[in-house]
Design a protein around this motif. Sequence first.
Motif, PDB file in Angstrom:
ATOM      1  N   GLY A   1     -54.701  77.147  -1.689  1.00  0.00           N
ATOM      2  CA  GLY A   1     -56.139  77.427  -1.024  1.00  0.00           C
ATOM      3  C   GLY A   1     -55.686  78.650  -0.140  1.00  0.00           C
ATOM      4  O   GLY A   1     -54.759  78.882   0.422  1.00  0.00           O
ATOM      5  N   SER A   2     -56.932  79.590  -0.041  1.00  0.00           N
ATOM      6  CA  SER A   2     -56.614  80.763   0.796  1.00  0.00           C
ATOM      7  C   SER A   2     -57.156  80.414   2.185  1.00  0.00           C
ATOM      8  O   SER A   2     -57.048  81.312   3.165  1.00  0.00           O
ATOM      9  N   SER A   3     -57.950  79.440   2.488  1.00  0.00           N
ATOM     10  CA  SER A   3     -58.476  78.954   3.615  1.00  0.00           C
ATOM     11  C   SER A   3     -58.852  77.498   3.423  1.00  0.00           C
ATOM     12  O   SER A   3     -58.960  76.914   2.221  1.00  0.00           O
ATOM     13  N   SER A   4     -58.970  76.842   4.600  1.00  0.00           N
ATOM     14  CA  SER A   4     -59.419  75.364   4.552  1.00  0.00           C
ATOM     15  C   SER A   4     -60.798  75.175   3.877  1.00  0.00           C
ATOM     16  O   SER A   4     -60.992  73.961   3.243  1.00  0.00           O
ATOM     17  N   ALA A   5     -61.729  76.138   4.228  1.00  0.00           N
ATOM     18  CA  ALA A   5     -63.039  75.957   3.595  1.00  0.00           C
ATOM     19  C   ALA A   5     -62.908  76.133   2.161  1.00  0.00           C
ATOM     20  O   ALA A   5     -63.703  75.388   1.454  1.00  0.00           O
ATOM     21  N   VAL A   6     -62.243  77.023   1.803  1.00  0.00           N
ATOM     22  CA  VAL A   6     -62.000  77.486   0.236  1.00  0.00           C
ATOM     23  C   VAL A   6     -61.505  76.111  -0.333  1.00  0.00           C
ATOM     24  O   VAL A   6     -61.965  75.847  -1.452  1.00  0.00           O
ATOM     25  N   ARG A   7     -60.393  75.682   0.353  1.00  0.00           N
ATOM     26  CA  ARG A   7     -59.762  74.490  -0.238  1.00  0.00           C
ATOM     27  C   ARG A   7     -60.584  73.197  -0.132  1.00  0.00           C
ATOM     28  O   ARG A   7     -60.788  72.484  -1.562  1.00  0.00           O
ATOM     29  N   ASN A   8     -61.429  72.996   0.641  1.00  0.00           N
ATOM     30  CA  ASN A   8     -62.379  71.878   0.735  1.00  0.00           C
ATOM     31  C   ASN A   8     -63.399  71.870  -0.395  1.00  0.00           C
ATOM     32  O   ASN A   8     -63.837  71.080  -1.160  1.00  0.00           O
ATOM     33  N   LYS A   9     -63.961  73.191  -0.238  1.00  0.00           N
ATOM     34  CA  LYS A   9     -64.952  73.426  -1.567  1.00  0.00           C
ATOM     35  C   LYS A   9     -64.488  73.410  -2.927  1.00  0.00           C
ATOM     36  O   LYS A   9     -64.931  72.512  -3.795  1.00  0.00           O
ATOM     37  N   LYS A  10     -63.275  73.874  -3.366  1.00  0.00           N
ATOM     38  CA  LYS A  10     -62.716  73.551  -4.495  1.00  0.00           C
ATOM     39  C   LYS A  10     -62.205  72.083  -4.867  1.00  0.00           C
ATOM     40  O   LYS A  10     -62.394  71.472  -6.011  1.00  0.00           O
ATOM     41  N   VAL A  11     -61.923  71.410  -3.883  1.00  0.00           N
ATOM     42  CA  VAL A  11     -61.426  70.066  -4.028  1.00  0.00           C
ATOM     43  C   VAL A  11     -62.631  69.167  -4.390  1.00  0.00           C
ATOM     44  O   VAL A  11     -62.636  68.312  -5.118  1.00  0.00           O
ATOM     45  N   ALA A  12     -63.671  69.400  -3.699  1.00  0.00           N
ATOM     46  CA  ALA A  12     -65.023  68.739  -3.868  1.00  0.00           C
ATOM     47  C   ALA A  12     -65.575  68.931  -5.311  1.00  0.00           C
ATOM     48  O   ALA A  12     -66.024  68.075  -5.924  1.00  0.00           O
ATOM     49  N   GLN A  13     -65.263  70.117  -5.688  1.00  0.00           N
ATOM     50  CA  GLN A  13     -65.658  70.376  -6.865  1.00  0.00           C
ATOM     51  C   GLN A  13     -64.852  69.818  -8.177  1.00  0.00           C
ATOM     52  O   GLN A  13     -65.415  69.168  -9.077  1.00  0.00           O
ATOM     53  N   LEU A  14     -63.531  69.629  -7.806  1.00  0.00           N
ATOM     54  CA  LEU A  14     -62.474  68.973  -8.772  1.00  0.00           C
ATOM     55  C   LEU A  14     -62.822  67.334  -8.658  1.00  0.00           C
ATOM     56  O   LEU A  14     -63.060  66.839  -9.764  1.00  0.00           O
ATOM     57  N   MET A  15     -63.260  66.754  -7.489  1.00  0.00           N
ATOM     58  CA  MET A  15     -63.530  65.375  -7.568  1.00  0.00           C
ATOM     59  C   MET A  15     -64.927  65.142  -8.155  1.00  0.00           C
ATOM     60  O   MET A  15     -65.124  64.150  -8.841  1.00  0.00           O
ATOM     61  N   ASP A  16     -65.938  65.855  -8.081  1.00  0.00           N
ATOM     62  CA  ASP A  16     -67.170  65.939  -8.779  1.00  0.00           C
ATOM     63  C   ASP A  16     -66.933  66.075 -10.239  1.00  0.00           C
ATOM     64  O   ASP A  16     -67.398  64.940 -10.896  1.00  0.00           O
ATOM     65  N   MET A  17     -66.063  66.696 -10.849  1.00  0.00           N
ATOM     66  CA  MET A  17     -65.686  66.770 -12.156  1.00  0.00           C
ATOM     67  C   MET A  17     -65.174  65.615 -12.693  1.00  0.00           C
ATOM     68  O   MET A  17     -65.485  64.874 -13.583  1.00  0.00           O
ATOM     69  N   GLY A  18     -64.179  65.107 -11.768  1.00  0.00           N
ATOM     70  CA  GLY A  18     -63.410  63.909 -12.054  1.00  0.00           C
ATOM     71  C   GLY A  18     -64.233  62.615 -12.381  1.00  0.00           C
ATOM     72  O   GLY A  18     -64.209  61.655 -13.361  1.00  0.00           O
ATOM     73  N   LEU A  19     -65.031  62.441 -11.230  1.00  0.00           N
ATOM     74  CA  LEU A  19     -66.161  61.293 -11.308  1.00  0.00           C
ATOM     75  C   LEU A  19     -66.961  61.181 -12.381  1.00  0.00           C
ATOM     76  O   LEU A  19     -67.313  60.143 -12.862  1.00  0.00           O
ATOM     77  N   LYS A  20     -67.215  62.470 -12.628  1.00  0.00           N
ATOM     78  CA  LYS A  20     -68.445  62.682 -13.983  1.00  0.00           C
ATOM     79  C   LYS A  20     -67.918  62.391 -15.097  1.00  0.00           C
ATOM     80  O   LYS A  20     -68.229  61.866 -16.113  1.00  0.00           O
ATOM     81  N   GLN A  21     -66.683  62.822 -15.452  1.00  0.00           N
ATOM     82  CA  GLN A  21     -66.100  62.659 -16.602  1.00  0.00           C
ATOM     83  C   GLN A  21     -65.295  61.301 -16.731  1.00  0.00           C
ATOM     84  O   GLN A  21     -65.223  61.089 -18.096  1.00  0.00           O
ATOM     85  N   MET A  22     -64.766  60.653 -15.775  1.00  0.00           N
ATOM     86  CA  MET A  22     -64.361  59.199 -16.045  1.00  0.00           C
ATOM     87  C   MET A  22     -65.271  58.258 -16.539  1.00  0.00           C
ATOM     88  O   MET A  22     -66.257  58.374 -16.005  1.00  0.00           O
ATOM     89  N   PRO A  23     -64.696  57.221 -17.346  1.00  0.00           N
ATOM     90  CA  PRO A  23     -65.409  56.334 -17.607  1.00  0.00           C
ATOM     91  C   PRO A  23     -65.748  55.418 -16.496  1.00  0.00           C
ATOM     92  O   PRO A  23     -64.903  55.167 -15.751  1.00  0.00           O
TER      93      PRO A  23
END
Length: 495
Positions: free
Chosen positions: A245-267
């Motif tokens: 990540g290029s900054s802590s804010a960018v990292r946190n935003k991207k990780v939140a998006q990835l966690m949303d994706m995972g929670l949505k796609q997993m059964p």
Amino acid sequence: MLFQAGRGLSLAVVLVLWTTVAQAAPYAALVMDARDGRVIHATNADTRLHPASLTKMMTLYLVFDAIRNGKLHLDQKIPISRYAASRPPSKLGLRAGSSIELRYLIRASAVKSANDAAAALAEAVAGSESAFAQLMTATAREMGMRNTTFRNASGLTQNGHLSTARDMAILGRQLFYDFPEYYNLFSRRSANAKVKTVYNTNRRLLDAYSGADGIKTGYTRAAGFNLVSSAERGDRRVIVSMFGGSSSAVRNKKVAQLMDMGLKQMPSRVAVARPARISVPYGRTGGVQVAMTTKLKKSPRPELRPRPVVNAAAADAAASEIARSVASAMRSTEPLPVAVATKTAPAAALEIATAVAAAVPDGPAAGSRVPAIGAPPARPGDLRTAVATRQDGSTGSAPEPAKTVRVASSTSTAGGGSWVVQLGGTHNRSQAERLLLITALQEMEALEGSKREMKPAGSPGWYRARFVGLSEDQAQTACARLAARQTPCEVMQGG
């Protein structure tokens, strides 16, 4: 002239931007269903990159293992070497030549990501950070982390100290399942580290993302802003590993998006497939013999209190009164008062011991001999003894067949599992009760929520002393701690 100056300024800006892009850390990410380890999304997941302080997940894993196996204990004072104190920030500010309890080093490493604390932990386990790093790498291989090589305990940039997004997700999952008793450390917003209060490096994401509960941040100039994060919602748990990540804010935003994706796609419902528990390969670390440096092999036992001098006549009178009270209680068919029936075993034992001590006044001179008091007759499994009418019209206790006796129950909800810790050997009834009580008092925390049980051992009048109703992790932890106290035990499921 102005044109040339403007062109020069443009070239300088381009050069700066090009240098920044060229030096930016590569991006990599992996999203995993924590319940069974299934990968939901991966980008550059096997590219070897600088992990930064994500490294401390392995450092803490090995320390937790040393505690579980009785090689270290939380209140043990760890000496701080000049090397550990000299580690660059982030650090706790430990002074060379001082010492500090292990628990504070763990908190500083997990919450603040302190490099001096991590180096001190490495030396406590393996004698030196280099030997500890080889143990880290060997343990990584046991976990299936094929592309990771550790060179230090903190994650400072060093030649060859590399890992991948996939390997760090594997490590985060292993840490979650193998040491659930310590996992809450990673979600603490702050912690007392003795030297000072430390604050979680990941508290912004923990506060902003519903269900987030860890695990570890990392940053160096070479690595960029890294994070392994976990979140739980309902029956779902996701683990995300991100590098670059290029900054802590960018990292946190991207990780939140990835966690949303995972929670949505997993059964919503998946059979949990726990990873196999790792056997840390001490002595099998590429030629370096790793040995615990501490001479302490178990938690220290408290010193015995001196016995009070007791008046012999008063002791006889107190014993007689107690015997009459017990006999009266055994004849009674009334249920025990709720306040007594719901007490935990240690609390009830403490109350009884206090009452007995109060009944016996202080004695006279030292050297007075206390007469031996014979063991009381075995009491039935339930104080509300069934009363039978004999053929001659008198009443008495109805004989009961040999059965498993639940000595006391706990109101705690910490246990509730189907695993058993069975103490070694067979014992008569009074010996089994005494062993259970002493063990419960010694390991009150490890046996939280369990029930004490005596199971017939085959021969009439002989029992096995057991603690039932534990989860597998509780049972393994409790037995390891008992073994460190030289108390033989074994872990079994059910029955």
